[in-house]
Design a protein around this motif. Structure first.
Motif, PDB file in Angstrom:
ATOM      1  N   LEU A 256      -3.637 -54.473  14.307  1.00 13.61           N
ATOM      2  CA  LEU A 256      -3.339 -55.003  12.978  1.00 13.61           C
ATOM      3  C   LEU A 256      -1.945 -55.630  12.870  1.00 13.61           C
ATOM      4  N   GLN A 257      -1.137 -55.529  13.905  1.00 12.29           N
ATOM      5  CA  GLN A 257       0.170 -56.181  13.860  1.00 12.29           C
ATOM      6  C   GLN A 257      -0.027 -57.684  14.000  1.00 12.29           C
ATOM      7  N   ASP A 258       0.691 -58.442  13.196  1.00 16.00           N
ATOM      8  CA  ASP A 258       0.602 -59.896  13.263  1.00 16.00           C
ATOM      9  C   ASP A 258       1.152 -60.355  14.611  1.00 16.00           C
ATOM     10  N   PRO A 259       0.390 -61.158  15.384  1.00 19.48           N
ATOM     11  CA  PRO A 259       0.859 -61.549  16.724  1.00 19.48           C
ATOM     12  C   PRO A 259       2.105 -62.436  16.699  1.00 19.48           C
ATOM     13  N   LYS A 260       2.290 -63.235  15.661  1.00 18.65           N
ATOM     14  CA  LYS A 260       3.463 -64.114  15.591  1.00 18.65           C
ATOM     15  C   LYS A 260       4.700 -63.375  15.108  1.00 18.65           C
ATOM     16  N   ASN A 261       4.523 -62.510  14.131  1.00 20.66           N
ATOM     17  CA  ASN A 261       5.635 -61.744  13.569  1.00 20.66           C
ATOM     18  C   ASN A 261       5.263 -60.263  13.605  1.00 20.66           C
ATOM     19  N   LYS A 262       5.761 -59.556  14.617  1.00 17.22           N
ATOM     20  CA  LYS A 262       5.345 -58.158  14.851  1.00 17.22           C
ATOM     21  C   LYS A 262       5.768 -57.206  13.728  1.00 17.22           C
ATOM     22  N   ARG A 263       6.652 -57.650  12.841  1.00 21.84           N
ATOM     23  CA  ARG A 263       7.083 -56.788  11.737  1.00 21.84           C
ATOM     24  C   ARG A 263       6.046 -56.719  10.626  1.00 21.84           C
ATOM     25  N   MET A 264       5.116 -57.601  10.630  1.00 17.46           N
ATOM     26  CA  MET A 264       4.116 -57.655   9.569  1.00 17.46           C
ATOM     27  C   MET A 264       2.833 -56.953  10.004  1.00 17.46           C
ATOM     28  N   ILE A 265       2.257 -56.209   9.074  1.00 18.03           N
ATOM     29  CA  ILE A 265       1.001 -55.483   9.322  1.00 18.03           C
ATOM     30  C   ILE A 265      -0.082 -56.135   8.468  1.00 18.03           C
ATOM     31  N   ASN A 266      -1.163 -56.547   9.113  1.00 19.41           N
ATOM     32  CA  ASN A 266      -2.296 -57.148   8.408  1.00 19.41           C
ATOM     33  C   ASN A 266      -3.211 -56.039   7.907  1.00 19.41           C
ATOM     34  N   ALA A 267      -3.701 -56.173   6.683  1.00 17.92           N
ATOM     35  CA  ALA A 267      -4.568 -55.151   6.092  1.00 17.92           C
ATOM     36  C   ALA A 267      -6.022 -55.407   6.472  1.00 17.92           C
ATOM     37  N   ASP A 268      -6.738 -54.320   6.747  1.00 19.55           N
ATOM     38  CA  ASP A 268      -8.179 -54.422   6.959  1.00 19.55           C
ATOM     39  C   ASP A 268      -8.861 -53.813   5.726  1.00 19.55           C
ATOM     40  N   ALA A 269     -10.139 -53.521   5.810  1.00 17.98           N
ATOM     41  CA  ALA A 269     -10.892 -53.019   4.645  1.00 17.98           C
ATOM     42  C   ALA A 269     -10.344 -51.684   4.142  1.00 17.98           C
TER      43      ALA A 269
END
Length: 139
Positions: free
Chosen positions: A101-114
């Motif tokens: 879930l970590q954003d590949p371009k910016n590792k500081r950002m976490i992408n949300a799933d369901a």
């Protein structure tokens, strides 16, 4: 009185001035060329002082170690058991890494799933916001 001696005044001592001979000074000898030696850095005294003195082991903050009840949104990710804040953070990061879930371009950002969308309230959060999200979802 023919034999009488004449009294004479004592003679003054006369200093004879003798010209001084010029004293030759020896020519200064040339010093042997010094070898350049790399100087070693002197050991820091502060390090020596710190070595003999043993520092007391750091005690963990009891408030951070106390088990806390989690609400339903957070329980969906970490489980229903009461956990300390450190354990909650660890379980969240295990979940993030397991599901990539970590954003590949910016590792500081976490992408949300369901499961994380209701917890985060938006599609993407910064890793620095995780502490605030945990605080809002524990009792």
């Amino acid at each position: 009185m023919a034999n009488a001696k004449k009294k004479t005044a004592p003679k003054k001592a006369v200093k004879k001035t003798v010209p001084k001979k010029a004293v030759k000074k020896a020519a200064p000898k040339k010093a042997a060329p010094k070898k350049t030696v790399a100087k070693k850095a002197a050991p820091k005294k502060a390090a020596k002082k710190a070595a003999p003195k043993k520092a007391a082991k750091r005690k963990p903050n009891a408030a951070l170690m106390a088990p806390m009840a989690v609400n339903d949104k957070l329980a969906a990710v970490v489980g229903n058991k009461p956990l300390s804040r450190g354990q909650i953070v660890k379980k969240l990061w295990d979940y993030f890494k397991k599901n990539n879930l970590q954003d590949p371009k910016n590792k500081r950002m976490i992408n949300a799933d369901a499961l994380l969308k209701p917890l985060f309230g938006k599609a993407q959060v910064s890793m620095f916001e995780i502490g605030g999200i945990i605080s809002k979802n524990v009792k």
